[in-house]
Design a protein around this motif. Structure first.
Motif, PDB file in Angstrom:
ATOM      1  N   ASN A 188      -3.788  21.682  -8.573  1.00 26.61           N
ATOM      2  CA  ASN A 188      -4.840  21.955  -7.592  1.00 26.61           C
ATOM      3  C   ASN A 188      -4.827  20.845  -6.540  1.00 26.61           C
ATOM      4  OD1 ASN A 188      -7.332  21.922  -6.207  1.00 26.61           O
ATOM      5  ND2 ASN A 188      -8.334  23.010  -7.901  1.00 26.61           N
ATOM      6  N   ASN A 189      -4.588  21.218  -5.303  1.00 28.78           N
ATOM      7  CA  ASN A 189      -4.420  20.224  -4.236  1.00 28.78           C
ATOM      8  C   ASN A 189      -5.678  19.387  -3.990  1.00 28.78           C
ATOM      9  OD1 ASN A 189      -2.302  19.201  -2.740  1.00 28.78           O
ATOM     10  ND2 ASN A 189      -3.028  20.162  -0.859  1.00 28.78           N
ATOM     11  N   LEU A 190      -6.852  20.009  -4.082  1.00 26.36           N
ATOM     12  CA  LEU A 190      -8.097  19.255  -3.873  1.00 26.36           C
ATOM     13  C   LEU A 190      -8.297  18.212  -4.962  1.00 26.36           C
ATOM     14  CD1 LEU A 190     -10.700  21.903  -2.625  1.00 26.36           C
ATOM     15  CD2 LEU A 190      -9.875  19.884  -1.417  1.00 26.36           C
ATOM     16  N   LYS A 191      -8.021  18.594  -6.212  1.00 28.90           N
ATOM     17  CA  LYS A 191      -8.154  17.649  -7.329  1.00 28.90           C
ATOM     18  C   LYS A 191      -7.138  16.510  -7.196  1.00 28.90           C
ATOM     19  CE  LYS A 191     -10.101  20.673 -10.882  1.00 28.90           C
ATOM     20  NZ  LYS A 191      -9.841  21.322 -12.183  1.00 28.90           N
ATOM     21  N   LYS A 192      -5.929  16.874  -6.754  1.00 27.51           N
ATOM     22  CA  LYS A 192      -4.885  15.863  -6.581  1.00 27.51           C
ATOM     23  C   LYS A 192      -5.309  14.853  -5.513  1.00 27.51           C
ATOM     24  CE  LYS A 192       0.093  15.334  -5.958  1.00 27.51           C
ATOM     25  NZ  LYS A 192       1.385  16.008  -5.870  1.00 27.51           N
ATOM     26  N   ARG A 193      -5.846  15.364  -4.399  1.00 24.92           N
ATOM     27  CA  ARG A 193      -6.350  14.482  -3.328  1.00 24.92           C
ATOM     28  C   ARG A 193      -7.428  13.547  -3.842  1.00 24.92           C
ATOM     29  NH1 ARG A 193      -6.742  16.575   2.660  1.00 24.92           N
ATOM     30  NH2 ARG A 193      -8.057  14.751   2.750  1.00 24.92           N
ATOM     31  N   LYS A 194      -8.370  14.124  -4.611  1.00 26.21           N
ATOM     32  CA  LYS A 194      -9.482  13.327  -5.132  1.00 26.21           C
ATOM     33  C   LYS A 194      -8.984  12.226  -6.068  1.00 26.21           C
ATOM     34  CE  LYS A 194     -13.966  13.441  -7.455  1.00 26.21           C
ATOM     35  NZ  LYS A 194     -14.063  12.044  -7.221  1.00 26.21           N
ATOM     36  N   PHE A 224       0.837  -1.208   0.000  1.00 23.16           N
ATOM     37  CA  PHE A 224       0.000   0.000   0.000  1.00 23.16           C
ATOM     38  C   PHE A 224       0.874   1.260   0.000  1.00 23.16           C
ATOM     39  CE2 PHE A 224      -1.980   3.423   2.471  1.00 23.16           C
ATOM     40  CZ  PHE A 224      -3.048   3.728   1.640  1.00 23.16           C
ATOM     41  N   ASP A 225       1.879   1.288   0.864  1.00 24.02           N
ATOM     42  CA  ASP A 225       2.762   2.461   0.956  1.00 24.02           C
ATOM     43  C   ASP A 225       3.491   2.709  -0.362  1.00 24.02           C
ATOM     44  OD1 ASP A 225       2.054   3.118   3.538  1.00 24.02           O
ATOM     45  OD2 ASP A 225       3.738   2.047   4.468  1.00 24.02           O
ATOM     46  N   GLN A 226       4.056   1.648  -0.937  1.00 20.98           N
ATOM     47  CA  GLN A 226       4.798   1.800  -2.195  1.00 20.98           C
ATOM     48  C   GLN A 226       3.884   2.285  -3.322  1.00 20.98           C
ATOM     49  OE1 GLN A 226       6.453  -2.125  -2.650  1.00 20.98           O
ATOM     50  NE2 GLN A 226       8.274  -1.643  -1.441  1.00 20.98           N
ATOM     51  N   LEU A 227       2.718   1.658  -3.430  1.00 20.53           N
ATOM     52  CA  LEU A 227       1.769   2.023  -4.486  1.00 20.53           C
ATOM     53  C   LEU A 227       1.292   3.465  -4.311  1.00 20.53           C
ATOM     54  CD1 LEU A 227       0.024   0.979  -6.899  1.00 20.53           C
ATOM     55  CD2 LEU A 227      -1.728   0.438  -5.212  1.00 20.53           C
ATOM     56  N   SER A 228       0.929   3.827  -3.091  1.00 17.68           N
ATOM     57  CA  SER A 228       0.389   5.171  -2.860  1.00 17.68           C
ATOM     58  C   SER A 228       1.451   6.243  -3.073  1.00 17.68           C
ATOM     59  CB  SER A 228      -0.230   5.280  -1.463  1.00 17.68           C
ATOM     60  OG  SER A 228       0.712   4.998  -0.482  1.00 17.68           O
ATOM     61  N   GLU A 229       2.658   6.006  -2.608  1.00 16.69           N
ATOM     62  CA  GLU A 229       3.721   7.008  -2.787  1.00 16.69           C
ATOM     63  C   GLU A 229       4.076   7.173  -4.258  1.00 16.69           C
ATOM     64  OE1 GLU A 229       6.777   5.780  -0.006  1.00 16.69           O
ATOM     65  OE2 GLU A 229       5.384   6.072   1.671  1.00 16.69           O
ATOM     66  N   ARG A 230       4.159   6.042  -4.980  1.00 16.65           N
ATOM     67  CA  ARG A 230       4.485   6.094  -6.409  1.00 16.65           C
ATOM     68  C   ARG A 230       3.385   6.854  -7.172  1.00 16.65           C
ATOM     69  NH1 ARG A 230       5.386   0.592  -7.714  1.00 16.65           N
ATOM     70  NH2 ARG A 230       3.219   0.415  -8.322  1.00 16.65           N
ATOM     71  N   PHE A 231       2.121   6.574  -6.830  1.00 17.17           N
ATOM     72  CA  PHE A 231       1.020   7.251  -7.534  1.00 17.17           C
ATOM     73  C   PHE A 231       0.982   8.736  -7.175  1.00 17.17           C
ATOM     74  CE2 PHE A 231      -3.436   8.451  -8.311  1.00 17.17           C
ATOM     75  CZ  PHE A 231      -3.479   8.180  -9.668  1.00 17.17           C
ATOM     76  N   TRP A 232       1.169   9.057  -5.912  1.00 15.35           N
ATOM     77  CA  TRP A 232       1.157  10.465  -5.473  1.00 15.35           C
ATOM     78  C   TRP A 232       2.215  11.264  -6.224  1.00 15.35           C
ATOM     79  CZ3 TRP A 232      -2.053  13.435  -2.677  1.00 15.35           C
ATOM     80  CH2 TRP A 232      -1.583  14.674  -2.214  1.00 15.35           C
ATOM     81  N   ASP A 233       3.420  10.675  -6.330  1.00 13.95           N
ATOM     82  CA  ASP A 233       4.519  11.355  -7.021  1.00 13.95           C
ATOM     83  C   ASP A 233       4.244  11.503  -8.516  1.00 13.95           C
ATOM     84  OD1 ASP A 233       5.828  11.588  -4.604  1.00 13.95           O
ATOM     85  OD2 ASP A 233       7.099   9.827  -4.928  1.00 13.95           O
ATOM     86  N   SER A 234       3.464  10.597  -9.084  1.00 15.01           N
ATOM     87  CA  SER A 234       3.205  10.636 -10.530  1.00 15.01           C
ATOM     88  C   SER A 234       2.105  11.630 -10.902  1.00 15.01           C
ATOM     89  CB  SER A 234       2.808   9.250 -11.044  1.00 15.01           C
ATOM     90  OG  SER A 234       1.473   8.949 -10.668  1.00 15.01           O
ATOM     91  N   LEU A 235       1.313  12.064  -9.930  1.00 16.77           N
ATOM     92  CA  LEU A 235       0.216  12.996 -10.218  1.00 16.77           C
ATOM     93  C   LEU A 235       0.777  14.376 -10.567  1.00 16.77           C
ATOM     94  CD1 LEU A 235      -2.401  12.060  -7.480  1.00 16.77           C
ATOM     95  CD2 LEU A 235      -2.674  11.810  -9.945  1.00 16.77           C
ATOM     96  N   GLN A 236       0.335  14.907 -11.704  1.00 19.18           N
ATOM     97  CA  GLN A 236       0.818  16.206 -12.176  1.00 19.18           C
ATOM     98  C   GLN A 236      -0.113  17.348 -11.766  1.00 19.18           C
ATOM     99  OE1 GLN A 236       3.804  16.501 -14.001  1.00 19.18           O
ATOM    100  NE2 GLN A 236       3.989  14.371 -13.349  1.00 19.18           N
ATOM    101  N   GLU A 237      -1.196  17.013 -11.108  1.00 15.81           N
ATOM    102  CA  GLU A 237      -2.233  17.981 -10.739  1.00 15.81           C
ATOM    103  C   GLU A 237      -1.689  19.077  -9.819  1.00 15.81           C
ATOM    104  OE1 GLU A 237      -5.345  19.871 -11.119  1.00 15.81           O
ATOM    105  OE2 GLU A 237      -5.614  17.843 -11.913  1.00 15.81           O
ATOM    106  N   VAL A 246      -0.428  12.345   5.386  1.00 12.54           N
ATOM    107  CA  VAL A 246       1.040  12.223   5.508  1.00 12.54           C
ATOM    108  C   VAL A 246       1.731  12.760   4.254  1.00 12.54           C
ATOM    109  CG1 VAL A 246       2.944  10.560   5.682  1.00 12.54           C
ATOM    110  CG2 VAL A 246       0.916  10.269   7.107  1.00 12.54           C
ATOM    111  N   LEU A 247       1.215  12.380   3.086  1.00 22.37           N
ATOM    112  CA  LEU A 247       1.854  12.782   1.828  1.00 22.37           C
ATOM    113  C   LEU A 247       1.715  14.291   1.567  1.00 22.37           C
ATOM    114  CD1 LEU A 247       0.853   9.764  -0.409  1.00 22.37           C
ATOM    115  CD2 LEU A 247       3.154  10.336   0.357  1.00 22.37           C
TER     116      LEU A 247
END
Length: 156
Positions: A124-130, A109-122, A152-153
């Motif tokens: 707008n913080n709310l859109k990125k969270r969504k 879960f940690d690896q997947l979530s961190e990798r996806f978070w870093d890959s998001l180019q968004e 945390v992220l």
């Protein structure tokens, strides 16, 4: 009786089908219907496959859970729903989920979530969270894990 195959040929065909990859009862029954077998013949063949240990619902569920978590990085909710869709008993689903250790689950879960978070180019913080939350919810992870992780992220 089916014109194209006799019961022995069908049994051999299904033994190979089950030996190639773990199958659930629903897949095997669906395959037998596609071969135009009669309901009493289907019951007979399924019983023979179970007795020959070609068909084992518990083994299928455990293998399915391990594979989907390790290869496709699915969470427990998605695995549970997919097993239910294949008419697997709740007892076997519980056993299957025990195949994934808590440490392995959190690490994935940690690896997947961190990798996806870093890959998001968004920007707008709310859109990125969504986008982040929707992605992990689709993957079948628990909402409390996701919301804790997003906090945390965002601060890091």
């Amino acid at each position: 009786m089916n014109d194209n195959f006799n019961q022995k040929q069908v049994l051999q065909k299904l033994e190979h089908f089950c030996a190639y990859q773990e199958r659930c009862h629903a897949e095997v029954i669906s395959k037998l219907y596609s071969l135009k077998m009669a309901p009493d013949e289907i019951d007979n063949i399924v019983v023979q496959l179970i007795e020959g240990n070609f068909l084992n619902e518990t083994r299928f569920a455990c293998s399915f859970a391990r594979g989907k978590h390790r290869i496709k990085f699915w969470g427990k909710i998605r695995i549970t729903n997919e097993l239910k869709a294949r008419q697997i008993s709740s007892t076997n689903i519980t056993l299957a989920l025990k195949e994934i250790s808590a440490e392995e689950y959190i690490t994935t879960f940690d690896q997947l979530s961190e990798r996806f978070w870093d890959s998001l180019q968004e920007k707008n913080n709310l859109k990125k969270r969504k986008k982040f939350c929707d992605y992990l919810l689709r993957r079948g992870y628990e909402s409390n894990l996701i919301y804790d992780k997003v906090k945390v992220l965002e601060t890091s």
